[in-house]
Design a protein around this motif. Sequence first.
Motif, short mmCIF file in Angstrom:
data_model
loop_
_atom_site.label_atom_id
_atom_site.label_comp_id
_atom_site.label_asym_id
_atom_site.label_seq_id
_atom_site.Cartn_x
_atom_site.Cartn_y
_atom_site.Cartn_z
N GLY A 95 0.81 -1.20 0.00
CA GLY A 95 0.00 0.00 0.00
C GLY A 95 0.84 1.25 0.00
O GLY A 95 2.04 1.22 -0.33
N ILE A 116 -3.10 3.73 3.03
CA ILE A 116 -4.08 3.20 2.07
C ILE A 116 -3.56 1.85 1.60
O ILE A 116 -2.46 1.76 1.05
N SER A 117 -4.32 0.81 1.84
CA SER A 117 -3.89 -0.54 1.49
C SER A 117 -3.88 -0.74 -0.02
O SER A 117 -4.40 0.09 -0.78
N GLY A 120 -7.03 -0.32 -1.77
CA GLY A 120 -7.63 1.00 -1.86
C GLY A 120 -8.43 1.40 -0.63
O GLY A 120 -9.22 2.35 -0.68
N LYS A 121 -8.23 0.70 0.48
CA LYS A 121 -8.95 1.01 1.72
C LYS A 121 -8.01 1.69 2.72
O LYS A 121 -6.85 1.30 2.86
N MET A 122 -8.55 2.66 3.41
CA MET A 122 -7.75 3.37 4.41
C MET A 122 -7.53 2.47 5.63
O MET A 122 -8.45 1.80 6.10
N SER A 160 -12.28 5.49 -1.12
CA SER A 160 -12.31 6.88 -1.58
C SER A 160 -13.74 7.40 -1.68
O SER A 160 -14.64 6.69 -2.12
N PHE A 198 -7.16 10.96 -0.53
CA PHE A 198 -7.82 10.03 -1.44
C PHE A 198 -7.88 10.59 -2.86
O PHE A 198 -7.77 9.85 -3.84
N TYR A 201 -4.60 9.93 -4.33
CA TYR A 201 -4.47 8.49 -4.54
C TYR A 201 -5.22 8.06 -5.80
O TYR A 201 -4.68 7.33 -6.64
N LYS A 206 -3.75 4.84 -7.63
CA LYS A 206 -4.64 3.70 -7.78
C LYS A 206 -4.22 2.84 -8.97
O LYS A 206 -4.03 3.34 -10.07
#
Length: 210
Positions: A95, A116-117, A120-122, A160, A198, A201, A206
Motif C-alpha cells: 500500500g 491506504i492498502s 484502496g482502503k484506508m 475513496s 484520497f 491516490y 490507484k
Amino acid sequence: MNKMVHDALILTLITLVSGCALGVAHEVTEKPIENAQAEATKKAYQEVMPEGKTFTEVKGFDSDQATSIAKKAGFANDTINDALVAKNASGKEIGYVLTITAGGGYGGDITFSMGISSEGKMTTYSITSISETAGLGMKAKTDDPSSKKDFVDQFKGLASGNYSVVKNGTTVKENEIEGISGATITSRAMTNGVDAGFAYYESQLKGGAK
C-alpha cells in the motif's frame, strides 16, 4: 560626544553577544527537534501500516503537483507533503502512506499520515503535529489519553469518497463522519485532509503509481 560613542559601542557589543548566543542556542536545539520530528514521522508510518518494513518515496513524487490535484478536487486548504510505497518483510508492496497537512483546524494546521492498502482502503491515520484544544480537538489524536476512539475508527476501512462531518449524536449516513463533540472544526479539517489524500491516490496511485 565621547559618552555617546561609548554608549553606542556598548549597545553594539551587547547586540552582537546576544545575536551570537541566539545563534548557538538555535544550532544546539535545531538538530534534536529535527530528530524528534523524524522519529515521530517514522512512528506514524508504522502505525498506519503495521506490516510495512520499508517506506520509499513514490517515484517522481512532487508535493506541489500532488497538492494541486487535491485543490482541483475541492480541498484548497490541504497540502500533500509526501507519498511513500510501503513494502512488507518479503518486499511485496502492501500500500501507500501519505503525509498530509490539513488546513482549517481550530488551532491551526494539522499534519498526519494516512495509510491506504493495496485494495484502496484506508488503514487509519496518525497525527504528528496538532495544536487543537485539549480535551476537545486533541481527541482526534490516536495516542492522546482522551482520544475519541470511535472518531478515529470511522476512518478504518474507508474507500475513496467525499465525506462530510455531522454533529455528534446525529444518525450517520453513507459518506458521513460523526464529529467529535465540541470539536466540529477539527473533525472537518481531518476529514477534508483524508479526502484530499484520497483525491491524490485516485488520480496518481490507484492501480500502481503512474
